[in-house]
Scaffold this motif. Structure first.
Motif, mmCIF file in Angstrom:
data_model
loop_
_atom_site.group_PDB
_atom_site.id
_atom_site.type_symbol
_atom_site.label_atom_id
_atom_site.label_comp_id
_atom_site.label_asym_id
_atom_site.label_seq_id
_atom_site.Cartn_x
_atom_site.Cartn_y
_atom_site.Cartn_z
ATOM 1 N N MET A 1 0.937 -1.288 -0.132
ATOM 2 C CA MET A 1 -0.143 0.057 0.151
ATOM 3 C C MET A 1 0.865 1.248 -0.004
ATOM 4 N N THR A 2 0.433 2.261 -0.867
ATOM 5 C CA THR A 2 1.569 3.343 -0.755
ATOM 6 C C THR A 2 0.772 4.247 0.082
ATOM 7 N N GLY A 3 -0.246 4.158 0.629
ATOM 8 C CA GLY A 3 -0.837 5.063 1.350
ATOM 9 C C GLY A 3 -0.352 4.865 2.931
ATOM 10 N N LYS A 4 -0.993 5.534 3.793
ATOM 11 C CA LYS A 4 -0.600 5.577 5.371
ATOM 12 C C LYS A 4 -1.715 5.184 6.028
ATOM 13 N N VAL A 5 -1.226 4.267 7.241
ATOM 14 C CA VAL A 5 -2.470 3.887 8.181
ATOM 15 C C VAL A 5 -1.986 4.489 9.420
ATOM 16 N N LEU A 6 -3.117 4.919 10.069
ATOM 17 C CA LEU A 6 -3.267 5.527 11.533
ATOM 18 C C LEU A 6 -3.653 4.222 12.338
ATOM 19 N N VAL A 7 -3.066 3.829 13.384
ATOM 20 C CA VAL A 7 -3.409 2.814 14.236
ATOM 21 C C VAL A 7 -3.505 3.844 15.832
ATOM 22 N N ALA A 8 -4.879 3.999 15.985
ATOM 23 C CA ALA A 8 -4.972 5.113 16.791
ATOM 24 C C ALA A 8 -5.637 4.143 18.235
ATOM 25 N N TYR A 9 -5.353 4.754 19.519
ATOM 26 C CA TYR A 9 -5.849 3.829 20.742
ATOM 27 C C TYR A 9 -6.382 4.755 21.694
ATOM 28 N N GLY A 10 -7.174 4.395 22.535
ATOM 29 C CA GLY A 10 -7.363 4.927 23.719
ATOM 30 C C GLY A 10 -6.912 3.716 24.952
ATOM 31 N N THR A 11 -6.254 4.377 25.952
ATOM 32 C CA THR A 11 -5.759 3.470 26.989
ATOM 33 C C THR A 11 -5.574 4.455 28.221
ATOM 34 N N THR A 33 3.039 1.607 5.427
ATOM 35 C CA THR A 33 3.402 2.845 6.257
ATOM 36 C C THR A 33 2.365 3.159 7.349
ATOM 37 N N ALA A 34 2.719 2.897 8.574
ATOM 38 C CA ALA A 34 1.911 3.029 9.602
ATOM 39 C C ALA A 34 2.464 3.686 10.810
ATOM 40 N N GLU A 35 1.557 4.254 11.456
ATOM 41 C CA GLU A 35 1.981 5.063 12.730
ATOM 42 C C GLU A 35 0.953 4.590 13.984
ATOM 43 N N ALA A 36 1.352 4.305 14.957
ATOM 44 C CA ALA A 36 0.429 4.372 16.241
ATOM 45 C C ALA A 36 0.520 5.696 17.122
ATOM 46 N N LEU A 37 -0.702 6.275 17.337
ATOM 47 C CA LEU A 37 -0.771 7.447 18.127
ATOM 48 C C LEU A 37 -2.017 7.395 19.050
ATOM 49 N N PRO A 38 -2.041 8.143 20.378
ATOM 50 C CA PRO A 38 -2.905 8.108 21.278
ATOM 51 C C PRO A 38 -4.198 8.822 20.450
ATOM 52 N N ALA A 39 -5.367 8.162 20.628
ATOM 53 C CA ALA A 39 -6.512 8.567 20.080
ATOM 54 C C ALA A 39 -6.783 10.034 20.253
ATOM 55 N N GLY A 40 -6.468 10.641 21.407
ATOM 56 C CA GLY A 40 -6.741 11.972 21.736
ATOM 57 C C GLY A 40 -5.824 13.059 21.235
ATOM 58 N N VAL A 45 -7.944 12.663 10.538
ATOM 59 C CA VAL A 45 -7.717 11.640 9.945
ATOM 60 C C VAL A 45 -7.576 11.616 8.203
ATOM 61 N N THR A 46 -7.729 12.725 7.898
ATOM 62 C CA THR A 46 -7.614 13.061 6.318
ATOM 63 C C THR A 46 -6.341 12.620 5.696
ATOM 64 N N PRO A 47 -5.276 12.610 6.560
ATOM 65 C CA PRO A 47 -3.781 12.261 6.023
ATOM 66 C C PRO A 47 -3.732 10.720 5.834
ATOM 67 N N TYR A 48 -4.575 9.972 6.371
ATOM 68 C CA TYR A 48 -4.488 8.472 6.250
ATOM 69 C C TYR A 48 -5.308 7.845 5.194
ATOM 70 N N ASP A 49 -4.947 6.819 4.778
ATOM 71 C CA ASP A 49 -5.687 6.015 3.884
ATOM 72 C C ASP A 49 -6.748 4.817 4.515
ATOM 73 N N ALA A 50 -6.323 4.528 5.634
ATOM 74 C CA ALA A 50 -6.794 3.543 6.226
ATOM 75 C C ALA A 50 -6.717 3.828 7.861
ATOM 76 N N VAL A 51 -7.430 3.260 8.865
ATOM 77 C CA VAL A 51 -7.388 3.484 10.261
ATOM 78 C C VAL A 51 -7.780 2.080 10.854
ATOM 79 N N VAL A 52 -7.085 1.901 11.926
ATOM 80 C CA VAL A 52 -7.151 0.809 12.901
ATOM 81 C C VAL A 52 -7.191 1.662 14.176
ATOM 82 N N LEU A 53 -8.473 1.496 14.969
ATOM 83 C CA LEU A 53 -8.782 2.028 16.084
ATOM 84 C C LEU A 53 -9.219 0.909 17.444
ATOM 85 N N GLY A 54 -8.516 1.202 18.274
ATOM 86 C CA GLY A 54 -8.639 0.178 19.714
ATOM 87 C C GLY A 54 -8.713 0.884 20.718
#
Length: 168
Positions: A1-11, A33-40, A45-54
């Motif tokens: 994937m040429t885009g970017k994936v956000l892996v956001a989380y609440g903890t 291409t992926a990065e994990a960030l705190p959801a807050g 989310v517009t810079p991302y092409d997909a999202v994983v949220l936990g």
């Protein structure tokens, strides 16, 4: 994937953050291409092409930061490939069987047309914040029930879907 994936989380105590970081690491290893960030901490989310949220589960509810993320970015999330995960059971049940999403998360799965939801075991160890956490630990119910093999398999599954979607 040429885009970017956000892996956001609440903890609250970092257990779910560690799951999100493991998912992002596997995605990167699989060439995504992926990065994990705190959801807050996610403004857009517009810079991302997909999202994983936990989100961590507390008393049958997703962590407040994950719930707020869905409210704040719902319109955009509904247009992106989206996967959701919960973490929380303080026993082996999440590794033994599929645990359906709690009602609030189930609504998000439906409303946002998420591709998948999975529940992973949680982790509650000495030093955890909160009165309830302290009570659980005092009653001997804590421990680390995260199954990183299962988490990594799920992340590879996401990477496969992303790569397959690129070829369509």
């Amino acid at each position: 994937m040429t885009g970017k994936v956000l892996v956001a989380y609440g903890t609250t105590n970092g257990s779910t953050a560690r799951i999100a970081e493991a998912v992002a690491a596997v995605l990167r290893k699989e060439g995504v291409t992926a990065e994990a960030l705190p959801a807050g901490a996610v403004a857009r989310v517009t810079p991302y092409d997909a999202v994983v949220l936990g989100g961590a589960l507390y008393a049958g509810r997703w962590h407040k930061d994950a719930r707020r993320f869905v409210r704040r970015h719902g319109d955009e999330l509904a247009r992106l490939p989206l996967w959701l995960f919960s973490s929380g059971p303080l026993d082996a049940s999440a590794s033994e069987r599929d645990i359906p999403p709690v009602p609030g998360v189930k609504k998000a799965v439906t409303r946002l047309d998420a591709r998948e939801h999975v529940t992973f075991g949680g982790c509650l160890e000495d030093g955890a914040k909160g009165w309830v956490a302290g009570m659980i630990l005092r009653n001997g119910k804590g421990g680390d029930f995260r199954d990183f093999g299962r988490i990594e398999d799920w992340a590879r599954h996401i990477a496969d879907e992303l790569v397959a979607g690129e070829q369509d």
